[in-house]
Design a protein around this motif. Sequence first.
Motif, PDB file in Angstrom:
ATOM      1  N   ASP A  38       0.854  -1.646  -0.274  1.00 29.54           N
ATOM      2  CA  ASP A  38      -0.191   0.138  -0.083  1.00 29.54           C
ATOM      3  C   ASP A  38       1.137   1.593  -0.389  1.00 29.54           C
ATOM      4  OD1 ASP A  38      -2.600  -1.488   0.028  1.00 29.54           O
ATOM      5  OD2 ASP A  38      -2.133  -1.314   2.514  1.00 29.54           O
ATOM      6  N   ALA A  39       1.635   1.022  -0.781  1.00 32.30           N
ATOM      7  CA  ALA A  39       2.930   2.646  -0.903  1.00 32.30           C
ATOM      8  C   ALA A  39       1.930   3.312  -1.253  1.00 32.30           C
ATOM      9  CB  ALA A  39       4.071   2.543  -1.786  1.00 32.30           C
ATOM     10  N   PRO A  40       2.156   4.180  -1.355  1.00 29.70           N
ATOM     11  CA  PRO A  40       1.264   5.854  -2.223  1.00 29.70           C
ATOM     12  C   PRO A  40       1.436   6.073  -3.841  1.00 29.70           C
ATOM     13  CG  PRO A  40       2.651   6.806  -0.085  1.00 29.70           C
ATOM     14  CD  PRO A  40       3.292   5.637  -0.553  1.00 29.70           C
ATOM     15  N   LEU A  41       0.260   5.817  -4.393  1.00 28.50           N
ATOM     16  CA  LEU A  41       0.150   5.687  -5.667  1.00 28.50           C
ATOM     17  C   LEU A  41       0.913   6.685  -6.286  1.00 28.50           C
ATOM     18  CD1 LEU A  41      -2.196   4.645  -8.466  1.00 28.50           C
ATOM     19  CD2 LEU A  41      -2.594   6.474  -7.539  1.00 28.50           C
ATOM     20  N   ASN A  42       1.603   7.910  -5.693  1.00 28.72           N
ATOM     21  CA  ASN A  42       2.440   8.152  -7.058  1.00 28.72           C
ATOM     22  C   ASN A  42       3.876   8.219  -6.716  1.00 28.72           C
ATOM     23  OD1 ASN A  42       2.362   9.149  -3.650  1.00 28.72           O
ATOM     24  ND2 ASN A  42       3.173  11.045  -4.806  1.00 28.72           N
TER      25      ASN A  42
END
Length: 710
Positions: free
Chosen positions: A146-150
């Motif tokens: 769940d790393a940040p999308l950006n």
Amino acid sequence: MIVRLRSEEYTDLFGQAPVLFAALSGPRHVLETANPAFFDALTGGRATTGVPVVELLPEPARQGVLDRLDEVYRTGAAYRNRCGRLVLGGPAAQREAFFDVAYEPRRDAVGRVDGIAVIAVETTAYHHAQLLAAEQRVLLEQIARDAPLNEILDGMAKAIEELSPDMIVSVLLVDPDGRHLRSGAAPRLPDFYNDAIDGIAIGDGVGSCGTAAYRQAQVIVSDIATDPLWEGYREIAKRADVAACWSTPIHGLDGRLLGTFAIYHRTPKAPEDKDVALSAAFARIAALAIERHHAVEARRTAQEREKAAREDLAFVLDASTAIAHEPYYFDCLERMARLSVPALAPLCAVHVLENGQVQRIAVAATRAEEDLLASPELRGEVDDAVARVLASGTTESGQAGSRPDGSSAQLGITGYVCVPLATRGRTFGVLTLLATDRPLDGHAVALAEELARRAASTADNARQFSDRARLAHDLQAGLLPPELPEIPGADLAASYRPAGEGLDVGGDFFDVFPLPDDRWALMIGDVCGRGARAATTTGMVRHSARAAAHLVHDPAAVVTAINDALVDTADEDSFVSLVYGELRRTATHLALNLIRAGHVPPLVRRADGTIEELTHPGLLLGIGPDPAPSPCSIDLYPGDSLLLVTDGITEARSASGELFGEERLADAFGTFRTSPPTAGALLESVSAAVAAFAADATNDDQAMLVLTAT
């Protein structure tokens, strides 16, 4: 070792082979012959022989190739290398390539090294595929954690651009409105370009990405300068120095459009098959990242809603609990007003209908708003709204200024809500909330209605509590012995604790009374149910036992008589659990004869602390004509004690719902440091253990009787 062959023989062997082959002669490594694959890969197809390698391929020669050739020629030992890297081409057209290569010495007729055969396979595509696969694994791991999308999209773009420097990657995301595209990632595109395309409409003819999103299909523009899809964006593309753009729509698993994945080039260019495959592969990874991001955001939103709902519930429950702790009617409503400020609004008033007159019995305000409550104009407007709600029995809310002069609005009131206080079909009061900062929304209204509903019920109950509690107490007292008798050679202690607030008569009872011939009867029991029927049954059991015990000298006969009375008078849903016993004193001890009828097993504590459980069988009374009582004889010597309890003790529950149980009961009865303990001390020990375990939450009546031989 490779034997020397003629050039035409090499051509026959390697002419059409996909491997690279070259035959070099002499210490200067002059190129004798090479197959087309060699020239295509290393010289751009220019077939030149009869020159040294260092002149034909100066760049690879400077990258260590010449040193390896010299070493093989000097030592005669073959050299092999896997995935060797070379930078080919001039400064304007360089490319990185990888080869599996073998340098084999060639020997003359007498075995001397006079040349080298070069055999190589280009592995550039395989190497790039491996690197791409590794990058894909990294991206998938980021998605999984769940790393940040950006971060994921930027990493994906940079990985592709590092492996293919001629490519520029851009990802656009579908706006929540479904009609526009928003910037997702484009680390190598200039900021002015990203700002310009951020928010572009999805539509036919809106560049490559807007069109791909509209058509839901890949759009390839190999020359932006001439393609009509870019008519409105050519100038900004020229400023950004991009000349080609291939855009692939990003779809979720359900086919929903999530965004676009685009590859730009600085020069006009059409994609090759590998480019199309790369776009499709990374579009799928982008889809996974975007969908995971949406799922995480949805979960976060749901958690925030759940947190808000829990906070609302906690407020209502805490407020309800605080109000319920007030024993008197007006105190309940005053507490409600205080709890409403500032949690629900900065101003609050409570009105009730008493003897046909409306009275304001409680007000509350934040310190900054206290003066407003004294305003006659505001009071008049509130009184009008209260009268309407008392008449209609429904909530009224709205903006301030309902009066013609708009007095409340002039005072800074922005909105109000009047909530009826009603119970048993009758509206007896109104909770009024006034806002000064922003109008009260539906959320505040819903909370106020729930709080008012609970407070109204609590306040109404408070009016009746004292009378009902007194009535129940008096009736219950009539079902228990006024005081325990004194029995020679025995010490007695008993307790009775009603469930809840003691508003209903319970079915638990105990009794101790004398019998002829210096005998004593003792019993404890539990009637099914509560209220008037339970009280009636309890009284009948006690009186039947006392009457029968004076006529027969057999505990089993007494229990049978009680059962007959129950079967004859009670309905089929009424039954009783009971322990009945008769006691007589001997010269050395107390002799008991006990009958257990479906009741909690009695416990005996010996003087040395040993615990015995009397589990002899016995049926509940009132469910059949023959209870089949089974007597049990027990002798109590000085220091020995008998404990009788109802199931309100063993079935007391902790905050987590766990039962107190018979094992804990035995531990509480057996653990005592004073020797020998009195009946009262043993009773207190058990009571304290139950209270500590159940945190004083009593859902059933609790009765206990302790007899200690002295």
